[in-house]
Design an enzyme around this catalytic site. Structure first.
Site, PDB file in Angstrom:
ATOM      1  N   GLY A 190      48.549  50.097  31.442  1.00 28.92           N
ATOM      2  CA  GLY A 190      47.287  50.744  31.090  1.00 28.92           C
ATOM      3  C   GLY A 190      47.414  51.351  29.708  1.00 28.92           C
ATOM      4  N   CYS A 237      55.100  48.665  33.221  1.00 28.84           N
ATOM      5  CA  CYS A 237      54.750  49.421  32.027  1.00 28.84           C
ATOM      6  C   CYS A 237      54.195  50.796  32.399  1.00 28.84           C
ATOM      7  CB  CYS A 237      53.786  48.611  31.158  1.00 28.84           C
ATOM      8  SG  CYS A 237      53.669  49.250  29.482  1.00 28.84           S
ATOM      9  N   TYR A 238      52.912  51.042  32.168  1.00 25.05           N
ATOM     10  CA  TYR A 238      52.318  52.330  32.563  1.00 25.05           C
ATOM     11  C   TYR A 238      52.613  52.620  34.030  1.00 25.05           C
ATOM     12  CZ  TYR A 238      48.772  55.985  33.136  1.00 25.05           C
ATOM     13  OH  TYR A 238      48.124  57.167  33.386  1.00 25.05           O
ATOM     14  N   HIS A 256      56.489  43.572  30.176  1.00 27.79           N
ATOM     15  CA  HIS A 256      55.436  42.814  30.872  1.00 27.79           C
ATOM     16  C   HIS A 256      55.958  41.466  31.375  1.00 27.79           C
ATOM     17  CE1 HIS A 256      52.052  45.464  30.028  1.00 27.79           C
ATOM     18  NE2 HIS A 256      52.668  45.729  28.889  1.00 27.79           N
ATOM     19  N   GLU A 262      54.480  39.541  33.315  1.00 23.19           N
ATOM     20  CA  GLU A 262      53.356  38.643  33.612  1.00 23.19           C
ATOM     21  C   GLU A 262      52.975  37.747  32.440  1.00 23.19           C
ATOM     22  OE1 GLU A 262      53.293  41.866  33.250  1.00 23.19           O
ATOM     23  OE2 GLU A 262      51.424  42.649  32.413  1.00 23.19           O
ATOM     24  N   SER A 272      25.060  22.921  38.918  1.00 23.08           N
ATOM     25  CA  SER A 272      24.886  22.679  37.479  1.00 23.08           C
ATOM     26  C   SER A 272      25.707  21.485  37.020  1.00 23.08           C
ATOM     27  CB  SER A 272      25.336  23.920  36.707  1.00 23.08           C
ATOM     28  OG  SER A 272      26.744  24.050  36.804  1.00 23.08           O
ATOM     29  N   GLY A 273      26.654  21.066  37.854  1.00 22.08           N
ATOM     30  CA  GLY A 273      27.572  20.022  37.413  1.00 22.08           C
ATOM     31  C   GLY A 273      28.834  20.622  36.831  1.00 22.08           C
ATOM     32  N   GLY A 274      28.854  21.933  36.650  1.00 20.03           N
ATOM     33  CA  GLY A 274      30.056  22.625  36.191  1.00 20.03           C
ATOM     34  C   GLY A 274      31.084  22.690  37.323  1.00 20.03           C
ATOM     35  N   VAL A 275      32.289  23.135  36.968  1.00 24.40           N
ATOM     36  CA  VAL A 275      33.385  23.119  37.937  1.00 24.40           C
ATOM     37  C   VAL A 275      33.080  24.012  39.147  1.00 24.40           C
ATOM     38  CG1 VAL A 275      35.841  23.596  38.267  1.00 24.40           C
ATOM     39  CG2 VAL A 275      35.029  22.742  36.065  1.00 24.40           C
ATOM     40  N   ASP A 276      32.645  25.243  38.875  1.00 25.39           N
ATOM     41  CA  ASP A 276      32.504  26.196  39.967  1.00 25.39           C
ATOM     42  C   ASP A 276      31.437  25.785  40.979  1.00 25.39           C
ATOM     43  OD1 ASP A 276      34.319  27.479  38.400  1.00 25.39           O
ATOM     44  OD2 ASP A 276      32.929  28.995  37.650  1.00 25.39           O
ATOM     45  N   SER A 277      30.249  25.452  40.479  1.00 26.76           N
ATOM     46  CA  SER A 277      29.203  25.105  41.439  1.00 26.76           C
ATOM     47  C   SER A 277      29.518  23.786  42.132  1.00 26.76           C
ATOM     48  CB  SER A 277      27.817  25.094  40.787  1.00 26.76           C
ATOM     49  OG  SER A 277      27.711  24.057  39.841  1.00 26.76           O
ATOM     50  N   SER A 278      30.223  22.883  41.464  1.00 26.27           N
ATOM     51  CA  SER A 278      30.582  21.616  42.099  1.00 26.27           C
ATOM     52  C   SER A 278      31.569  21.832  43.242  1.00 26.27           C
ATOM     53  CB  SER A 278      31.218  20.662  41.089  1.00 26.27           C
ATOM     54  OG  SER A 278      30.277  20.321  40.105  1.00 26.27           O
ATOM     55  N   LYS A 299      40.185  30.361  38.246  1.00 25.56           N
ATOM     56  CA  LYS A 299      39.698  29.043  37.824  1.00 25.56           C
ATOM     57  C   LYS A 299      40.664  27.909  38.196  1.00 25.56           C
ATOM     58  CE  LYS A 299      36.332  27.157  35.384  1.00 25.56           C
ATOM     59  NZ  LYS A 299      34.936  27.591  35.465  1.00 25.56           N
TER      60      LYS A 299
END
Ligand code: XMP
Length: 522
Positions: A53, A80-81, A167, A169, A221-227, A368
């Site tokens: 943070g 870290c924090y 870090h 990550e 929409s044809g995008g990844v998420d809605s597909s 994603k």
């Protein structure tokens, strides 16, 4: 299912922490440090990670947590924090460091600690701190140090409390994922059963339970998420799902047909698919409009209107489905401590223009890359699942100035050639070297500048448009650099565009980074 909580103290890498945990096949969620202890107890956790943070934990009013958090018997890893805070709350001391470390730093770790099991004794880490733990809390021992930091990592093994000043990550800590793996799979004992096939199975069961016999409407929409959301819902409830796909005529070449091939009547799913060919309506509304924001607004509003008309034909549905994914939730300030970066259209407000009773968001907890894996698991073609980002207003914001059907044709054809040639070059590179080319862009497309200039083709004078090629490398799309596509590839693209796309006599390559540029042109 085993669960880890990432308790968010406002650091910039918090989503990354959660993703690393998921990469260890362990499910985790992000929540604000303001989450109360009772809620945390009820989460049935295997472990807790306190994030970094921007504050100093000794500053008045700095984010903190009650010491009871460390008395639950649940392993805790502070980063870290988070590490400083844990030590301070438990009786240690944190002070401003005389030497502040930033960037790649050599660190010596004690590999006898389960946190560093299998890690090299001398390893590299990414440091970014101005405070340091000047005195550890009682019963803690140092298990890592750098030249300037005596407590780069510490543990109270008996209580399973661990702290790391750097870090793990970020990719600049090459063995960081191993450390996180050691914590979640080793110290916390998570079994690593969070896998996409398991997710798909569970999600299908949950959708069936929630939806029952109800009818569901999804805007595709044809995008990844809605597909992927469509695929998941289709597998779960088949014909109870209706997908409405609005083709606004600003999609990339062949894209509308590709979406229809997957989700339409002869596709791979059993659902009700409605394609609305609304191209003409959009073109009429956009005619003569040049201002970018006005174009966006028109496209957005018209989109809603078309969708609404279709929804009204279908009548009242029980559920409206949305392709909301986890970063949307977190960035909207609902899942963590991060400032609201953008108010996402999928989160927070429910659309008032469609009649439905409840919302269903089957991807709400996925990142994603997990959405993509789930898509492949569902049998959605790789081409669709691995698609690069494409803005909602589509080619409308890649044609500078007013939009005409002829300009749409130009930009579609040029863009198709660019993507085809870059794709070929990347495949070739991989075939020859076995590696992914270091210049591989994360997003690339052709845009149509509003510039016309004089040229010569054959023996004729031309006065045609200039196409701009844009290709960027980025990790988060907030900043980006232009991709170093080999000159030979660009040369092939240029030649093909000039030869094959009528109306173009010049090709530019955009070198601008973001900032000062944006990724899109408008
Ligand atoms: P900019 O141009 O802001 O783009 O640097 C960052 C990323 O966001 C995408 N983008 C959009 N996506 N609706 C979207 O769904 C939009 O209006 C929009 N504008 C930009 C862009 O493609 C890039 O990946």
């Amino acid at each position: 299912m085993d669960k880890i909580l990432v308790l968010d103290f406002g650091g910039q890498y918090n989503q990354l922490v959660a993703r690393r945990v998921r990469e260890c096949n362990v499910y985790c969620e992000i929540a604000s440090y303001r989450t109360d202890l009772e809620t945390i107890k009820a989460m049935n956790l295997k472990g807790i990670i306190l994030t970094g943070g921007p504050n100093s934990c000794y500053a008045p009013g700095a984010p903190t947590y009650r010491k009871e958090l460390f008395e639950l018997g649940i392993p805790v890893l502070g980063l870290c924090y988070g590490a400083q805070l844990m030590n301070q709350v438990l009786g240690g001391k944190v002070e401003r460091a005389t030497v502040q470390e930033y960037g790649r730093t050599e660190v010596a770790v004690n590999t006898a600690s389960p946190l560093f099991d299998g890690v090299s004794e001398q390893t590299v880490c990414w440091m970014s701190h101005f405070d340091y733990i000047s005195r550890m809390a009682p019963d803690f021992v140092s298990i890592g140090k750098t030249k300037d930091c005596p407590v780069a990592a510490c543990e109270c093994a008996e209580r399973k409390l661990y702290g790391i000043q750097f870090h793990p990550e970020v990719l600049h800590t090459p063995e960081g994922t191993k450390m996180i793996y050691n914590f979640v799979r080793g110290i916390c004992g998570c079994d690593g059963s969070w896998k996409m096939d398991a997710f798909v199975e569970t999600a299908i069961r949950e959708i069936r339970e929630k939806v029952g016999n109800g009818r569901v409407l999804l805007g595709l929409s044809g995008g990844v998420d809605s597909s992927v959301a469509a695929g998941l819902l289709a597998r779960a409830i088949g014909k109870q799902l209706t997908c409405v796909f609005v083709d606004h005529g600003l999609l990339r070449k062949n894209e509308g047909d590709e979406v229809e091939a997957v989700f339409g009547e002869n596709g791979i799913f059993d659902l009700n698919f409605v394609r609305v060919n609304a191209q003409h309506r959009f073109y009429v509304k956009l005619a003569g409009v040049t201002d970018p924001e006005t174009k966006r607004k028109i496209i957005g509003e018209e989109f809603i209107r078309v969708f609404e008309e279709e929804a009204n034909k279908i009548g009242e549905v029980d559920f409206l489905a949305q392709g909301t994914i986890y970063p949307d939730v977190v960035e909207s300030g609902l899942g963590g401590e991060s400032a609201v970066i953008k108010s996402h259209h999928n989160v927070g407000g429910l659309p008032s223009y469609v009649k439905f009773k409840e919302i269903v968001e089957p991807l709400r907890y996925l990142f994603k890359d997990e959405v993509r894996k789930a898509g492949l698991e569902l049998g959605i073609p790789e081409k669709l699942v691995m698609r690069q980002p494409f803005p909602g207003p589509g080619l409308g914001i890649r044609i500078i100035g007013d939009i005409t059907e002829d300009k749409i044709r130009i930009v579609q054809d040029a863009d198709y050639i660019f993507r085809e040639e870059v794709g070929k070059a990347l495949d070739e590179y991989k075939k020859v070297t076995g590696e992914v080319a270091s210049w591989k862009p994360d997003q690339y497309y052709a845009a149509l500048t509003n510039v016309r200039s004089v040229g010569v083709m054959g023996d004729e004078r031309t006065y045609d448009y200039a196409v701009a090629l844009r290709a960027v490398r980025t990790t988060d799309f907030m900043t980006a650099d232009s991709a170093h596509i080999p000159y030979e590839v660009l040369d092939i693209v240029m030649n093909r565009i000039i030869k094959e796309v009528r109306g173009v006599n010049r090709v530019f390559y955009d070198l601008t980074s973001k900032p000062p540029g944006t990724i899109e042109f408008e």
